[in-house]
Scaffold this active site. Structure first.
Site, PDB file in Angstrom:
ATOM      1  N   SER A 124       0.824  -1.206   0.000  1.00 48.85           N
ATOM      2  CA  SER A 124       0.000   0.000   0.000  1.00 48.85           C
ATOM      3  C   SER A 124       0.861   1.260   0.000  1.00 48.85           C
ATOM      4  CB  SER A 124      -0.969  -0.048   1.196  1.00 48.85           C
ATOM      5  OG  SER A 124      -1.964   0.922   1.076  1.00 48.85           O
TER       6      SER A 124
ATOM      7  N   HIS B 278      -7.466  -5.787  -0.706  1.00 50.16           N
ATOM      8  CA  HIS B 278      -6.242  -5.035  -0.438  1.00 50.16           C
ATOM      9  C   HIS B 278      -5.597  -5.576   0.838  1.00 50.16           C
ATOM     10  CE1 HIS B 278      -3.744  -1.421  -0.895  1.00 50.16           C
ATOM     11  NE2 HIS B 278      -3.832  -1.260   0.407  1.00 50.16           N
TER      12      HIS B 278
END
Length: 425
Positions: free
Chosen positions: A265, A406
């Site tokens: 990320s 994610h």
């Protein structure tokens, strides 16, 4: 009581890994329709200022690479100070770990002799099967104690960004022990003869809009001779990873020539910028780094430059905001950042349910970095077609898009472990 404990763990786990939006959380008005992607033209990383094209490694290394790097400094991340401070390393603790397969080491890096509050706490797992091991190195989001549920791991002393995870003084709660263990496949890493080195990125700067006021950008500004506005949180975190590399080079149990830099990320963005800055890192792995990381900015898909600057203005240098509504005006795009990793191995990974990070944009960025790798005789992905889900493709540049959200999963680590063992053999 047991049900309450389980519920608390699930709550904390959800907080910990909701570090970016998934496709289910994409704001209204965000384009996630491929048919609505507008035509765009990417800058050619091999096109020099004088109009000529780079045709050899010498011109790339001495002319074009420094030029592109400076464009990223000026327009995206800010500059990273190169002044060498006097650092000291203190061993805080060692012990057996992972069922006796590994040695656990906890090291404190004092970043300056003038300010002992400026430090990075490292957690290392080194396989006993090797006297000098290659390692993965990367930041964690909420303290070393989250990586394994091991009471011997020191709890982070620096503040956390999320108030739901911390004590009244801002430090990490004891309940955070091991809550990120599913994202750090430590046992399989160790079993494959690879070590793991991690640190809490908040040791450098807390990930908030005003984190710079108490982080190294303020603490060390006089010693580093740089003002806080001249660089960003991502550059500060990158500087911290470079200081970790300083330690790794003097640890006799680590093969410092084979360090794989990993980030997920926002920390995937950081890993890419760090790898572009410091070529001591032999491999760079970007896990769902998205906009401002591996994804192409000129594709109007998922998160945008404007989204980043409105939500996380501290991540980037001020000039980046001038491209909020006009990514095409920017003199670089993210495939050029990936090209700065060449000729070192590079892995870019995406997730199907993380459309906010634009998996196709990450893939196309890797595709368009291949021309620079070719200068060095290295092969890129070998295809310009998105691969099937859960399939790793490529050579010195590698890519996969897996099913799921994610996060960092066991599948991801399996690919990264395989990549390390192939490239570092």
């Amino acid at each position: 009581m047991q049900h309450k404990t389980i519920a608390c763990f699930i709550f904390l786990f959800t907080i910990l890994f909701n570090t970016h939006k998934s496709s289910a959380q994409v704001p209204a008005g965000t384009n996630v329709d491929e048919s609505k992607v507008k035509p765009y033209t990417l800058p050619d990383p091999l096109q020099m200022q004088d109009g000529k094209k780079v045709t050899n490694v010498n011109d790339w290394n001495n002319i074009q690479r420094p030029y592109i790097y400076h464009l990223f400094e000026e327009n995206v991340y800010g500059r990273i100070p190169r002044i060498k401070l006097t650092q000291t390393f203190r061993v805080r603790e060692t012990g057996d770990a992972i069922g006796g397969l590994a040695t656990r080491k906890q090291i404190r890096i004092y970043l300056s002799t003038a300010d002992t509050s400026a430090f990075i706490d490292l957690l290392l797992y080194l396989p006993k099967s090797k006297t000098k091991a290659p390692v993965f190195v990367g930041y964690n989001f909420n303290g070393n104690q989250t990586v394994q549920a091991d009471p011997a791991i020191f709890i982070s002393e620096n503040p956390l960004r999320d108030s739901r995870l911390k004590n009244a003084d801002g430090t990490a709660s004891d309940s955070t022990r091991g809550i990120a263990s599913n994202s750090w496949d430590v046992k399989n890493i160790i079993k494959n003869g690879i070590g793991l080195v991690t640190a809490y990125y908040g040791d450098i700067e807390v990930d908030t809009k005003d984190g710079w006021q108490t982080g190294i950008r303020t603490k060390l500004k006089d010693e580093l001779k740089i003002q806080p506005a001249e660089w960003s949180a991502i550059s500060a975190w990158a500087w911290g990873l470079m200081r970790i590399m300083d330690y790794l080079e003097q640890d006799s149990n680590i093969d410092a020539k084979h360090v794989a830099l990993f980030g997920h990320s926002r920390l995937g963005k950081t890993a890419l910028w760090t790898g572009a800055t410091d070529q001591r890192f032999a491999m760079v792995i970007s896990n769902e780094s998205g906009e401002g990381g591996a994804a192409l900015a000129r594709r109007n898909y998922g998160e945008t430059i404007k989204d980043l600057n409105e939500r996380f203005p501290h991540w980037f240098v001020g000039k980046y905001r001038t491209y909020n509504n006009n990514a095409s005006a920017m003199p670089v795009d993210q495939h050029m950042l990936l090209s700065l990793i060449a000729p070192r191995p590079l892995y870019v990974a995406s997730a199907e349910d993380d459309q906010w990070s634009d998996p196709k944009g990450e893939f196309l960025s890797a595709v368009n970095a291949a021309s620079v790798y070719a200068l060095f005789g290295k092969k890129g992905l070998g295809t310009d077609k998105m691969p099937p889900l859960n399939t790793s493709v490529g050579n010195t540049i590698r890519y996969h898009e897996r099913t799921g959200k994610h996060a960092v999963t066991e599948f991801d680590w399996q690919q990264y472990i395989k990549f390390v063992n192939e490239q570092f053999k």
